[in-house]
Design a protein around this motif. Sequence first.
Motif, PDB file in Angstrom:
ATOM      1  N   LEU A   7      10.029  12.349  -0.285  1.00 38.20           N
ATOM      2  CA  LEU A   7      10.066  11.576  -1.526  1.00 38.20           C
ATOM      3  C   LEU A   7       9.276  10.275  -1.382  1.00 38.20           C
ATOM      4  CD1 LEU A   7      13.794  12.141  -2.540  1.00 38.20           C
ATOM      5  CD2 LEU A   7      11.765  13.056  -3.696  1.00 38.20           C
ATOM      6  N   HIS A   8       9.375   9.641  -0.222  1.00 36.59           N
ATOM      7  CA  HIS A   8       8.586   8.437   0.022  1.00 36.59           C
ATOM      8  C   HIS A   8       7.100   8.745  -0.080  1.00 36.59           C
ATOM      9  CE1 HIS A   8       7.104   5.140   2.932  1.00 36.59           C
ATOM     10  NE2 HIS A   8       7.242   4.621   1.737  1.00 36.59           N
ATOM     11  N   ILE A   9       6.691   9.860   0.491  1.00 31.09           N
ATOM     12  CA  ILE A   9       5.279  10.255   0.448  1.00 31.09           C
ATOM     13  C   ILE A   9       4.854  10.571  -0.990  1.00 31.09           C
ATOM     14  CG2 ILE A   9       3.693  12.109   1.138  1.00 31.09           C
ATOM     15  CD1 ILE A   9       5.205  12.005   3.898  1.00 31.09           C
ATOM     16  N   ALA A  10       5.746  11.196  -1.760  1.00 28.79           N
ATOM     17  CA  ALA A  10       5.440  11.432  -3.176  1.00 28.79           C
ATOM     18  C   ALA A  10       5.177  10.127  -3.901  1.00 28.79           C
ATOM     19  CB  ALA A  10       6.602  12.185  -3.835  1.00 28.79           C
ATOM     20  N   SER A  11       5.989   9.124  -3.594  1.00 28.84           N
ATOM     21  CA  SER A  11       5.825   7.815  -4.224  1.00 28.84           C
ATOM     22  C   SER A  11       4.500   7.171  -3.836  1.00 28.84           C
ATOM     23  CB  SER A  11       6.996   6.913  -3.823  1.00 28.84           C
ATOM     24  OG  SER A  11       6.824   5.600  -4.299  1.00 28.84           O
ATOM     25  N   ILE A  12       4.163   7.211  -2.561  1.00 30.23           N
ATOM     26  CA  ILE A  12       2.932   6.592  -2.069  1.00 30.23           C
ATOM     27  C   ILE A  12       1.694   7.277  -2.662  1.00 30.23           C
ATOM     28  CG2 ILE A  12       1.492   6.306  -0.001  1.00 30.23           C
ATOM     29  CD1 ILE A  12       4.079   5.915   1.568  1.00 30.23           C
ATOM     30  N   THR A  13       1.735   8.599  -2.723  1.00 37.37           N
ATOM     31  CA  THR A  13       0.564   9.365  -3.160  1.00 37.37           C
ATOM     32  C   THR A  13       0.538   9.596  -4.668  1.00 37.37           C
ATOM     33  OG1 THR A  13       1.743  11.454  -2.768  1.00 37.37           O
ATOM     34  CG2 THR A  13       0.407  10.577  -0.952  1.00 37.37           C
ATOM     35  N   GLN A  14       1.613   9.193  -5.341  1.00 37.88           N
ATOM     36  CA  GLN A  14       1.745   9.405  -6.787  1.00 37.88           C
ATOM     37  C   GLN A  14       1.569  10.879  -7.136  1.00 37.88           C
ATOM     38  OE1 GLN A  14      -0.825   6.598  -8.797  1.00 37.88           O
ATOM     39  NE2 GLN A  14       0.424   4.858  -8.187  1.00 37.88           N
ATOM     40  N   GLY A  19       7.490  18.519  -6.515  1.00 38.40           N
ATOM     41  CA  GLY A  19       6.496  19.259  -5.733  1.00 38.40           C
ATOM     42  C   GLY A  19       6.575  18.953  -4.253  1.00 38.40           C
ATOM     43  N   ASN A  20       6.827  17.695  -3.927  1.00 44.09           N
ATOM     44  CA  ASN A  20       6.884  17.293  -2.525  1.00 44.09           C
ATOM     45  C   ASN A  20       8.153  17.754  -1.820  1.00 44.09           C
ATOM     46  OD1 ASN A  20       4.638  15.385  -1.331  1.00 44.09           O
ATOM     47  ND2 ASN A  20       4.731  14.993  -3.530  1.00 44.09           N
ATOM     48  N   ASP A  96      17.315   0.426  -3.123  1.00 39.95           N
ATOM     49  CA  ASP A  96      18.044   0.953  -4.282  1.00 39.95           C
ATOM     50  C   ASP A  96      17.103   1.264  -5.439  1.00 39.95           C
ATOM     51  OD1 ASP A  96      17.527  -1.768  -4.683  1.00 39.95           O
ATOM     52  OD2 ASP A  96      19.375  -2.108  -5.810  1.00 39.95           O
ATOM     53  N   VAL A  97      16.057   0.454  -5.587  1.00 42.42           N
ATOM     54  CA  VAL A  97      15.062   0.702  -6.645  1.00 42.42           C
ATOM     55  C   VAL A  97      14.324   2.013  -6.376  1.00 42.42           C
ATOM     56  CG1 VAL A  97      12.936  -0.140  -7.730  1.00 42.42           C
ATOM     57  CG2 VAL A  97      14.778  -1.742  -7.170  1.00 42.42           C
ATOM     58  N   PHE A  98      13.925   2.201  -5.126  1.00 53.35           N
ATOM     59  CA  PHE A  98      13.240   3.443  -4.778  1.00 53.35           C
ATOM     60  C   PHE A  98      14.129   4.655  -5.038  1.00 53.35           C
ATOM     61  CE2 PHE A  98      12.625   6.872  -1.718  1.00 53.35           C
ATOM     62  CZ  PHE A  98      11.326   7.256  -2.033  1.00 53.35           C
ATOM     63  N   CYS A  99      15.383   4.577  -4.624  1.00 54.22           N
ATOM     64  CA  CYS A  99      16.288   5.710  -4.799  1.00 54.22           C
ATOM     65  C   CYS A  99      16.458   6.055  -6.275  1.00 54.22           C
ATOM     66  CB  CYS A  99      17.643   5.414  -4.159  1.00 54.22           C
ATOM     67  SG  CYS A  99      17.585   5.342  -2.353  1.00 54.22           S
ATOM     68  N   GLU A 100      16.544   5.032  -7.127  1.00 51.52           N
ATOM     69  CA  GLU A 100      16.657   5.288  -8.562  1.00 51.52           C
ATOM     70  C   GLU A 100      15.374   5.906  -9.111  1.00 51.52           C
ATOM     71  OE1 GLU A 100      19.295   5.138 -10.501  1.00 51.52           O
ATOM     72  OE2 GLU A 100      20.431   4.602  -8.703  1.00 51.52           O
ATOM     73  N   GLN A 101      14.212   5.422  -8.672  1.00 51.58           N
ATOM     74  CA  GLN A 101      12.933   5.985  -9.108  1.00 51.58           C
ATOM     75  C   GLN A 101      12.818   7.445  -8.691  1.00 51.58           C
ATOM     76  OE1 GLN A 101       9.496   3.768  -7.901  1.00 51.58           O
ATOM     77  NE2 GLN A 101       9.977   1.996  -9.172  1.00 51.58           N
ATOM     78  N   ALA A 102      13.217   7.731  -7.468  1.00 53.12           N
ATOM     79  CA  ALA A 102      13.115   9.096  -6.954  1.00 53.12           C
ATOM     80  C   ALA A 102      13.966  10.056  -7.782  1.00 53.12           C
ATOM     81  CB  ALA A 102      13.529   9.140  -5.487  1.00 53.12           C
ATOM     82  N   LEU A 182       1.588   8.310   7.760  1.00 52.56           N
ATOM     83  CA  LEU A 182       1.112   7.666   6.533  1.00 52.56           C
ATOM     84  C   LEU A 182      -0.416   7.592   6.501  1.00 52.56           C
ATOM     85  CD1 LEU A 182       3.720   4.798   6.046  1.00 52.56           C
ATOM     86  CD2 LEU A 182       3.710   7.113   5.081  1.00 52.56           C
ATOM     87  N   LYS A 183      -1.029   7.357   7.651  1.00 46.59           N
ATOM     88  CA  LYS A 183      -2.497   7.378   7.721  1.00 46.59           C
ATOM     89  C   LYS A 183      -3.023   8.783   7.430  1.00 46.59           C
ATOM     90  CE  LYS A 183      -2.732   3.715  11.210  1.00 46.59           C
ATOM     91  NZ  LYS A 183      -2.992   3.422  12.658  1.00 46.59           N
ATOM     92  N   PHE A 184      -2.366   9.779   7.992  1.00 51.70           N
ATOM     93  CA  PHE A 184      -2.759  11.170   7.782  1.00 51.70           C
ATOM     94  C   PHE A 184      -2.682  11.536   6.302  1.00 51.70           C
ATOM     95  CE2 PHE A 184      -1.171  15.531   7.179  1.00 51.70           C
ATOM     96  CZ  PHE A 184      -2.221  16.259   7.715  1.00 51.70           C
ATOM     97  N   VAL A 185      -1.593  11.162   5.650  1.00 53.29           N
ATOM     98  CA  VAL A 185      -1.419  11.465   4.235  1.00 53.29           C
ATOM     99  C   VAL A 185      -2.508  10.799   3.406  1.00 53.29           C
ATOM    100  CG1 VAL A 185       0.083  11.038   2.255  1.00 53.29           C
ATOM    101  CG2 VAL A 185       1.053  11.910   4.383  1.00 53.29           C
TER     102      VAL A 185
END
Length: 199
Positions: A7-14, A19-20, A96-102, A182-185
């Motif tokens: 989910l963190h990677i989904a957020s970073i990559t938009q 899907g992620n 908490d903001v990230f968790c709500e966004q996810a 994160l660099k790889f992504v």
Amino acid sequence: MNYFAHLHIASITQTSWVGNLLGDFPVNANSLDADLLQGWRLHQQVDVMVDQHAASVEYRSMPRNGRRRFAGIVQDIVMDYWLIQNWSRFGGMPLDVFCEQAVSGLMLDKERSPERLKNMISSLEADNWLSTLGTTDGVEKAIRSIMRRWRYGEYLQDFVDDLPNVIEQAEKPFLALYPDLLKFVDQEMKKAEATHSLG
């Protein structure tokens, strides 16, 4: 990496939140909509990179209770634990903001999700438990969830019995691995963008 990292990677990559996560659920990739397929592919690339990374190899070889061949399953869960513990370094927004966004993002594509993922999203709607993956109890619950579903789940009991050690052992490998991931992504997304622009 388990749910939280994907989910963190989904957020970073938009890319698609759902899907992620699809790489952890039975789907026919050929039937996926383009946005879900992009997330599914990214999930697969992440899993391969993490599995082959030297820090993962090191973690799986550490002495502990539990069979070495199953250590990678537990590694995915405890890597989420350490991502949450180090959220101020990697997160970019309050936890908490990230968790709500996810959860909001997952809800948008709930109806395009396989049944088991729909059920997980519904449980998150009722009680957003994502941040509990950064607690010892949350790690144990995640492992026991796999144990209930998996025909060889009993073999994970030794890891539960040794859980404080299993978690502690993962800190150094996580800190070595996650920045590289994160660099790889980022590189993979740039490659995909370049291919798309050429097409």
